[in-house]
Scaffold this motif. Structure first.
Motif, PDB file in Angstrom:
ATOM      1  N   LEU A  57      -4.530 -16.627   2.594  1.00  0.00           N
ATOM      2  CA  LEU A  57      -3.395 -16.144   3.378  1.00  0.00           C
ATOM      3  C   LEU A  57      -3.227 -16.937   4.670  1.00  0.00           C
ATOM      4  O   LEU A  57      -4.210 -17.410   5.245  1.00  0.00           O
ATOM      5  N   PRO A  58      -1.988 -17.062   5.149  1.00  0.00           N
ATOM      6  CA  PRO A  58      -1.767 -17.712   6.445  1.00  0.00           C
ATOM      7  C   PRO A  58      -2.541 -16.991   7.555  1.00  0.00           C
ATOM      8  O   PRO A  58      -2.859 -15.802   7.435  1.00  0.00           O
ATOM      9  N   SER A  59      -2.824 -17.698   8.629  1.00  0.00           N
ATOM     10  CA  SER A  59      -3.710 -17.203   9.685  1.00  0.00           C
ATOM     11  C   SER A  59      -3.197 -15.957  10.403  1.00  0.00           C
ATOM     12  O   SER A  59      -3.994 -15.230  10.996  1.00  0.00           O
ATOM     13  N   GLU A  60      -1.907 -15.686  10.363  1.00  0.00           N
ATOM     14  CA  GLU A  60      -1.390 -14.500  11.058  1.00  0.00           C
ATOM     15  C   GLU A  60      -1.586 -13.202  10.271  1.00  0.00           C
ATOM     16  O   GLU A  60      -1.224 -12.120  10.737  1.00  0.00           O
ATOM     17  N   PHE A  61      -2.188 -13.292   9.107  1.00  0.00           N
ATOM     18  CA  PHE A  61      -2.440 -12.118   8.276  1.00  0.00           C
ATOM     19  C   PHE A  61      -3.902 -11.721   8.341  1.00  0.00           C
ATOM     20  O   PHE A  61      -4.790 -12.568   8.420  1.00  0.00           O
ATOM     21  N   ARG A  62      -4.137 -10.412   8.308  1.00  0.00           N
ATOM     22  CA  ARG A  62      -5.486  -9.861   8.294  1.00  0.00           C
ATOM     23  C   ARG A  62      -5.691  -9.086   7.004  1.00  0.00           C
ATOM     24  O   ARG A  62      -4.789  -8.390   6.542  1.00  0.00           O
ATOM     25  N   VAL A  63      -6.879  -9.191   6.445  1.00  0.00           N
ATOM     26  CA  VAL A  63      -7.215  -8.509   5.206  1.00  0.00           C
ATOM     27  C   VAL A  63      -8.441  -7.641   5.479  1.00  0.00           C
ATOM     28  O   VAL A  63      -9.457  -8.132   5.951  1.00  0.00           O
ATOM     29  N   LEU A  64      -8.303  -6.351   5.182  1.00  0.00           N
ATOM     30  CA  LEU A  64      -9.384  -5.395   5.409  1.00  0.00           C
ATOM     31  C   LEU A  64      -9.614  -4.556   4.168  1.00  0.00           C
ATOM     32  O   LEU A  64      -8.684  -4.288   3.403  1.00  0.00           O
ATOM     33  N   SER A  65     -10.834  -4.094   4.012  1.00  0.00           N
ATOM     34  CA  SER A  65     -11.154  -3.146   2.958  1.00  0.00           C
ATOM     35  C   SER A  65     -11.033  -1.740   3.537  1.00  0.00           C
ATOM     36  O   SER A  65     -11.588  -1.453   4.598  1.00  0.00           O
ATOM     37  N   THR A  66     -10.276  -0.877   2.864  1.00  0.00           N
ATOM     38  CA  THR A  66     -10.129   0.511   3.282  1.00  0.00           C
ATOM     39  C   THR A  66     -10.410   1.412   2.089  1.00  0.00           C
ATOM     40  O   THR A  66     -10.575   0.927   0.967  1.00  0.00           O
ATOM     41  N   GLU A  67     -10.433   2.711   2.315  1.00  0.00           N
ATOM     42  CA  GLU A  67     -10.641   3.654   1.211  1.00  0.00           C
ATOM     43  C   GLU A  67      -9.579   3.522   0.137  1.00  0.00           C
ATOM     44  O   GLU A  67      -9.848   3.713  -1.041  1.00  0.00           O
ATOM     45  N   SER A  68      -8.349   3.212   0.551  1.00  0.00           N
ATOM     46  CA  SER A  68      -7.256   3.152  -0.415  1.00  0.00           C
ATOM     47  C   SER A  68      -7.138   1.803  -1.114  1.00  0.00           C
ATOM     48  O   SER A  68      -6.417   1.685  -2.090  1.00  0.00           O
ATOM     49  N   GLY A  69      -7.839   0.779  -0.630  1.00  0.00           N
ATOM     50  CA  GLY A  69      -7.774  -0.520  -1.279  1.00  0.00           C
ATOM     51  C   GLY A  69      -7.881  -1.664  -0.298  1.00  0.00           C
ATOM     52  O   GLY A  69      -8.491  -1.545   0.759  1.00  0.00           O
ATOM     53  N   VAL A  70      -7.254  -2.771  -0.645  1.00  0.00           N
ATOM     54  CA  VAL A  70      -7.225  -3.955   0.209  1.00  0.00           C
ATOM     55  C   VAL A  70      -5.969  -3.862   1.061  1.00  0.00           C
ATOM     56  O   VAL A  70      -4.855  -3.851   0.543  1.00  0.00           O
ATOM     57  N   GLN A  71      -6.166  -3.790   2.361  1.00  0.00           N
ATOM     58  CA  GLN A  71      -5.047  -3.639   3.292  1.00  0.00           C
ATOM     59  C   GLN A  71      -4.723  -4.994   3.909  1.00  0.00           C
ATOM     60  O   GLN A  71      -5.588  -5.632   4.491  1.00  0.00           O
ATOM     61  N   ILE A  72      -3.465  -5.408   3.768  1.00  0.00           N
ATOM     62  CA  ILE A  72      -3.014  -6.665   4.347  1.00  0.00           C
ATOM     63  C   ILE A  72      -2.002  -6.330   5.430  1.00  0.00           C
ATOM     64  O   ILE A  72      -1.073  -5.551   5.207  1.00  0.00           O
ATOM     65  N   SER A  73      -2.213  -6.920   6.604  1.00  0.00           N
ATOM     66  CA  SER A  73      -1.311  -6.665   7.717  1.00  0.00           C
ATOM     67  C   SER A  73      -1.005  -7.970   8.431  1.00  0.00           C
ATOM     68  O   SER A  73      -1.659  -8.990   8.220  1.00  0.00           O
ATOM     69  N   VAL A  74       0.003  -7.901   9.291  1.00  0.00           N
ATOM     70  CA  VAL A  74       0.401  -9.040  10.099  1.00  0.00           C
ATOM     71  C   VAL A  74       0.023  -8.730  11.536  1.00  0.00           C
ATOM     72  O   VAL A  74       0.334  -7.646  12.040  1.00  0.00           O
ATOM     73  N   ILE A  75      -0.652  -9.657  12.189  1.00  0.00           N
ATOM     74  CA  ILE A  75      -1.067  -9.442  13.573  1.00  0.00           C
ATOM     75  C   ILE A  75       0.157  -9.133  14.429  1.00  0.00           C
ATOM     76  O   ILE A  75       1.152  -9.854  14.390  1.00  0.00           O
ATOM     77  N   GLY A  76       0.079  -8.030  15.181  1.00  0.00           N
ATOM     78  CA  GLY A  76       1.143  -7.660  16.093  1.00  0.00           C
ATOM     79  C   GLY A  76       2.321  -6.933  15.467  1.00  0.00           C
ATOM     80  O   GLY A  76       3.306  -6.665  16.137  1.00  0.00           O
ATOM     81  N   ARG A  77       2.225  -6.611  14.185  1.00  0.00           N
ATOM     82  CA  ARG A  77       3.312  -5.896  13.502  1.00  0.00           C
ATOM     83  C   ARG A  77       2.742  -4.677  12.782  1.00  0.00           C
ATOM     84  O   ARG A  77       1.607  -4.702  12.316  1.00  0.00           O
ATOM     85  N   PRO A  78       3.554  -3.636  12.668  1.00  0.00           N
ATOM     86  CA  PRO A  78       3.049  -2.409  12.041  1.00  0.00           C
ATOM     87  C   PRO A  78       3.056  -2.419  10.504  1.00  0.00           C
ATOM     88  O   PRO A  78       2.484  -1.542   9.880  1.00  0.00           O
ATOM     89  N   ASP A  79       3.678  -3.410   9.892  1.00  0.00           N
ATOM     90  CA  ASP A  79       3.806  -3.437   8.435  1.00  0.00           C
ATOM     91  C   ASP A  79       2.457  -3.650   7.764  1.00  0.00           C
ATOM     92  O   ASP A  79       1.647  -4.466   8.202  1.00  0.00           O
ATOM     93  N   ILE A  80       2.254  -2.908   6.678  1.00  0.00           N
ATOM     94  CA  ILE A  80       1.001  -2.986   5.924  1.00  0.00           C
ATOM     95  C   ILE A  80       1.318  -2.972   4.431  1.00  0.00           C
ATOM     96  O   ILE A  80       2.193  -2.252   3.972  1.00  0.00           O
ATOM     97  N   LEU A  81       0.573  -3.767   3.690  1.00  0.00           N
ATOM     98  CA  LEU A  81       0.620  -3.751   2.233  1.00  0.00           C
ATOM     99  C   LEU A  81      -0.771  -3.386   1.749  1.00  0.00           C
ATOM    100  O   LEU A  81      -1.761  -3.906   2.267  1.00  0.00           O
ATOM    101  N   VAL A  82      -0.860  -2.497   0.764  1.00  0.00           N
ATOM    102  CA  VAL A  82      -2.153  -2.119   0.200  1.00  0.00           C
ATOM    103  C   VAL A  82      -2.173  -2.467  -1.283  1.00  0.00           C
ATOM    104  O   VAL A  82      -1.269  -2.092  -2.030  1.00  0.00           O
ATOM    105  N   LEU A  83      -3.207  -3.200  -1.679  1.00  0.00           N
ATOM    106  CA  LEU A  83      -3.466  -3.482  -3.083  1.00  0.00           C
ATOM    107  C   LEU A  83      -4.595  -2.554  -3.501  1.00  0.00           C
ATOM    108  O   LEU A  83      -5.681  -2.608  -2.943  1.00  0.00           O
ATOM    109  N   SER A  84      -4.337  -1.705  -4.471  1.00  0.00           N
ATOM    110  CA  SER A  84      -5.302  -0.678  -4.845  1.00  0.00           C
ATOM    111  C   SER A  84      -5.971  -0.974  -6.183  1.00  0.00           C
ATOM    112  O   SER A  84      -5.332  -0.906  -7.243  1.00  0.00           O
TER     113      SER A  84
END
Length: 121
Positions: A18-45
């Motif tokens: 992923l491009p550097s402005e994206f963060r990938v985290l493990s959460t209970e619901s799955g893989v959470q992808i977010s953009v630094i400084g933005r509220p949008d989130i995508l979850v891959l479950s």
């Protein structure tokens, strides 16, 4: 393999590309992808993908391909480029063979990005 294991394998594979402005985290619901400084989130479950698959590697591949298409749309929406391509949106292609799932994005017959394969055994 359970949903948590699939999530971790997917997290490691996706985080590398992923491009550097994206963060990938493990959460209970799955893989959470977010953009630094933005509220949008995508979850891959992983749980959702495995539930849909019902034990079929082909169905798991289909589900993963759909999720990776969603990831691609999410990245392209925030970067303004047809990630991981440069001029057109490559298509995700997920194939299962011999206990491994191969993940690539293709522009026609040309692979433009290959992610780490996921061992599902």
């Amino acid at each position: 393999m359970d949903g948590t294991q699939l999530n971790l394998r997917l997290l490691h594979s996706v985080a590398k590309v992923l491009p550097s402005e994206f963060r990938v985290l493990s959460t209970e619901s799955g893989v959470q992808i977010s953009v630094i400084g933005r509220p949008d989130i995508l979850v891959l479950s992983g749980d959702s993908m495995l539930s849909y698959a019902g034990g079929s590697l082909d169905r798991l591949s289909q589900s993963l391909e759909t999720q990776l298409g969603n990831l691609q749309d999410f990245v392209a929406e925030h970067t303004g480029i047809p990630w991981p391509g440069t001029s057109v949106m490559p298509k995700p292609r997920v194939t299962a063979e011999n206990g491994h799932i191969s993940i690539s994005y293709f522009d026609g017959d040309v692979s433009v990005l290959k992610l780490d394969a996921i061992n599902v055994d």
